[in-house]
Design a protein around this motif. Structure first.
Motif, mmCIF file in Angstrom:
data_model
loop_
_atom_site.group_PDB
_atom_site.id
_atom_site.type_symbol
_atom_site.label_atom_id
_atom_site.label_comp_id
_atom_site.label_asym_id
_atom_site.label_seq_id
_atom_site.Cartn_x
_atom_site.Cartn_y
_atom_site.Cartn_z
ATOM 1 N N GLU A 1 78.889 1.002 -21.537
ATOM 2 C CA GLU A 1 79.429 2.341 -21.757
ATOM 3 C C GLU A 1 78.857 2.896 -23.072
ATOM 4 O O GLU A 1 79.113 2.357 -24.146
ATOM 5 N N GLU B 1 77.616 4.343 -18.487
ATOM 6 C CA GLU B 1 78.284 5.595 -18.839
ATOM 7 C C GLU B 1 77.439 6.304 -19.901
ATOM 8 O O GLU B 1 77.146 5.728 -20.959
ATOM 9 N N HIS C 1 76.881 7.419 -14.737
ATOM 10 C CA HIS C 1 77.793 8.542 -14.957
ATOM 11 C C HIS C 1 77.324 9.327 -16.170
ATOM 12 O O HIS C 1 77.322 8.814 -17.296
#
Length: 406
Positions: free
Chosen positions: A330, A355, A380
Motif C-alpha cells: 500500500e 494501492e 487501485h
C-alpha cells in the motif's frame, strides 16, 4: 499547469489577442514580452506557440528554456527530442531533467553537450542506455556542470569518473547510486579532479571499499553529504579515515554497511561536529532493514510515508520477501513514488494488490506495463481529471509538441 502559469496565460489571451496585428504586439518591446513569457511552464509555452506566428517566435525563444523537466510532460521521449531541445535552447539552457527517459542514448546526449555548453544541472536518473560515452561528451563540452545524477545508469564505469574529473572540475553533486561497476579507482580519479565536491551518493555501489573513502578524505574537504547505503565492503577503517578528513560532513548514510561498529561512531563524534541526527520518520532505510531482516513479510502498508522513494521499493522488491512472499503493498499518498517503483515491483511474482491512490507521479502507462507483466494483479489508483486547456478560436486545443520536435 500551475496557478501562476494559468493566470498569466489567461492574461495573455485577453490582452494580446491572437492576432499578429494586435496593437499591443507592435507597441510593447520584445524584451518585455519575453519577460512575461519567461514565467510560463513548458506545457503552457507549447500552447502559446500555436496561437500565432508572433507568439510562436516568443514562446520558442531560447531564453524561455533555461530550466526544463520532461518527466511530467513526456517521459518516453526519443533521442531526437533531446537533440531538438538542445538546438532550440543552445547556451540558454541551465537545468535539464530527463529522469526516467529510457530511450535517450549516447548519440543524442553528445549533440546535447555540443549545443548546451552552459548546462549546470543535469538529471539522467534511470536513463539506462547511457554509457561512458555520454560522460566523455559532458567532459569535453560542459565544463560548467555542477550537479549530475546518473542513478541506475548501470553501464557507467570508472572511465566516466575519469572523464568528469578532467573536464567537469566545478562538479558539486554527483549521484552514482546503483552504478555497480564503480570501484575505488574511479573514486580516486573523481576526487583528484573535483576537489569542490559537496554531495556524493553511492547507494548500491557494492565494489567500493575503504580505499575509496581514503581518496575522498585526502582530496574532498568540502564534502557535506555522502550516502553509502549497501556498500557492504566499507569498514570502520574507511569511515574513520573519511571522518578525519571531511570535517564538514552533515549527512551520512551507512545503512546496510554491516561491518561498521562503535569505532566509526566515535570517530564521527570526534571529527564531524556538524553531523545532523537521523530523522525519526519512515524513510528508504526502513525498507532496506525490512528487506534484510523480515524474509517472511507478506503485506506492507506505507500509507502517507512521504519520504519513501523508488530506491526503497527497489531494495524491498529485490529481497527474498519481495520476490517470494510479498502479496500486498500500500503506497497511497507517497508523493515521491514514480513509475520506476512499478518496474521494480515486477520482480515480486506473488504480488496480488498495489494501492496507489494520490501518487501523483505514477502514470497510467506505468500501471499498464505492470499489469501486462503480472496479469492477475489488482492496482487501485486514482487520477484527478485534467483541467481542459483554454480554447483558442472558440474550439478545442490539443497539446502542442512543436517546441520539442521541431
Amino acid at each position: 499547469m500551475d496557478f501562476i502559469s494559468s493566470l498569466l496565460l489567461s492574461f495573455l489571451y485577453v490582452v494580446f489577442s491572437n492576432s499578429d496585428e494586435a496593437p499591443i504586439n507592435k507597441k510593447l518591446p520584445k524584451e518585455l514580452l519575453l519577460r512575461i513569457f519567461s514565467y510560463l511552464d513548458v506545457v503552457t509555452l507549447c500552447r502559446c506557440a500555436q496561437v500565432s506566428k508572433a507568439w510562436n517566435v516568443l514562446a520558442l525563444d531560447g531564453s524561455n528554456w533555461q530550466k526544463i523537466d520532461l518527466f511530467n510532460f513526456q517521459t518516453d521521449i526519443e533521442g531526437r527530442v533531446v537533440e531538438n531541445i538542445s538546438k532550440r535552447c543552445g547556451g540558454f539552457l541551465r537545468q535539464l531533467s530527463l529522469r526516467g527517459c529510457l530511450s535517450v542514448g549516447d548519440a543524442s546526449m553528445k549533440t546535447f553537450a555540443q549545443n548546451c555548453r552552459n548546462i549546470e544541472v543535469l538529471n539522467l536518473n534511470g536513463c539506462t542506455k547511457i554509457t561512458d560515452s555520454t560522460c566523455l561528451s559532458l567532459s569535453k563540452f560542459c565544463s560548467k556542470l555542477k550537479h549530475l545524477d546518473l542513478t541506475s545508469c548501470v553501464s557507467v564505469s570508472n572511465h566516466s569518473l575519469k572523464a568528469l574529473s578532467d573536464g567537469c572540475r566545478m562538479l558539486e553533486m554527483l549521484n552514482l547510486s546503483w552504478c555497480d561497476q564503480i570501484t575505488r579507482d574511479g573514486i580516486e580519479a573523481l576526487a583528484r579532479g573535483c576537489a569542490g565536491l559537496r554531495a556524493l551518493f553511492l547507494r548500491g555501489c557494492t565494489q567500493l571499499d575503504d580505499g575509496a573513502l581514503k581518496h575522498l578524505q585526502k582530496n574532498c574537504p568540502e564534502l557535506t553529504t555522502i550516502n553509502m547505503q549497501s556498500c557492504t565492503q566499507i569498514t570502520d577503517e574507511g569511515l574513520v579515515s573519511l571522518c578525519r578528513g571531511c570535517h564538514k560532513l552533515q549527512i551520512l548514510c551507512v545503512s546496510g554497511c554491516s561491518n561498521i561498529t562503535d569505532a566509526s561512531l566515535t570517530a564521527l563524534g570526534l571529527n564531524c561536529p556538524r553531523l545532523n541526527p537521523s530523522s525519526p520518520q519512515v524513510t528508504d532505510n526502513t525498507l532496506v532493514q525490512l528487506s534484510i531482516h523480515c524474509p517472511r513479510l507478506q503485506a506492507l502498508s506505507l500509507s502517507h510515508c512521504e519520504l519513501i522513494t523508488d530506491d526503497g521499493i527497489r531494495a524491498l522488491s529485490s529481497s527474498t520477501c519481495g520476490q517470494e512472499r510479498l502479496t500486498v503493498v500500500e503506497l497511497d499518498n507517497c508523493p515521491l513514488i514514480t513509475d520506476v517503483t512499478l518496474e521494480h515491483l515486477k520482480s515480486c511474482h506473488r504480488l496480488e494488490r498495489i494501492e496507489l491512490y494520490d501518487c501523483q507521479q505514477v502514470t497510467r502507462a506505468g500501471i499498464k506495463r505492470i499489469r501486462a507483466h503480472l496479469p492477475e494483479i489488482k492496482v487501485h489508483a486514482y487520477f484527478a481529471p485534467v483541467t481542459p486547456p483554454p480554447s483558442v478560436h472558440g474550439g478545442g486545443q490539443r497539446l502542442c509538441r512543436c517546441c520539442i520536435i521541431l
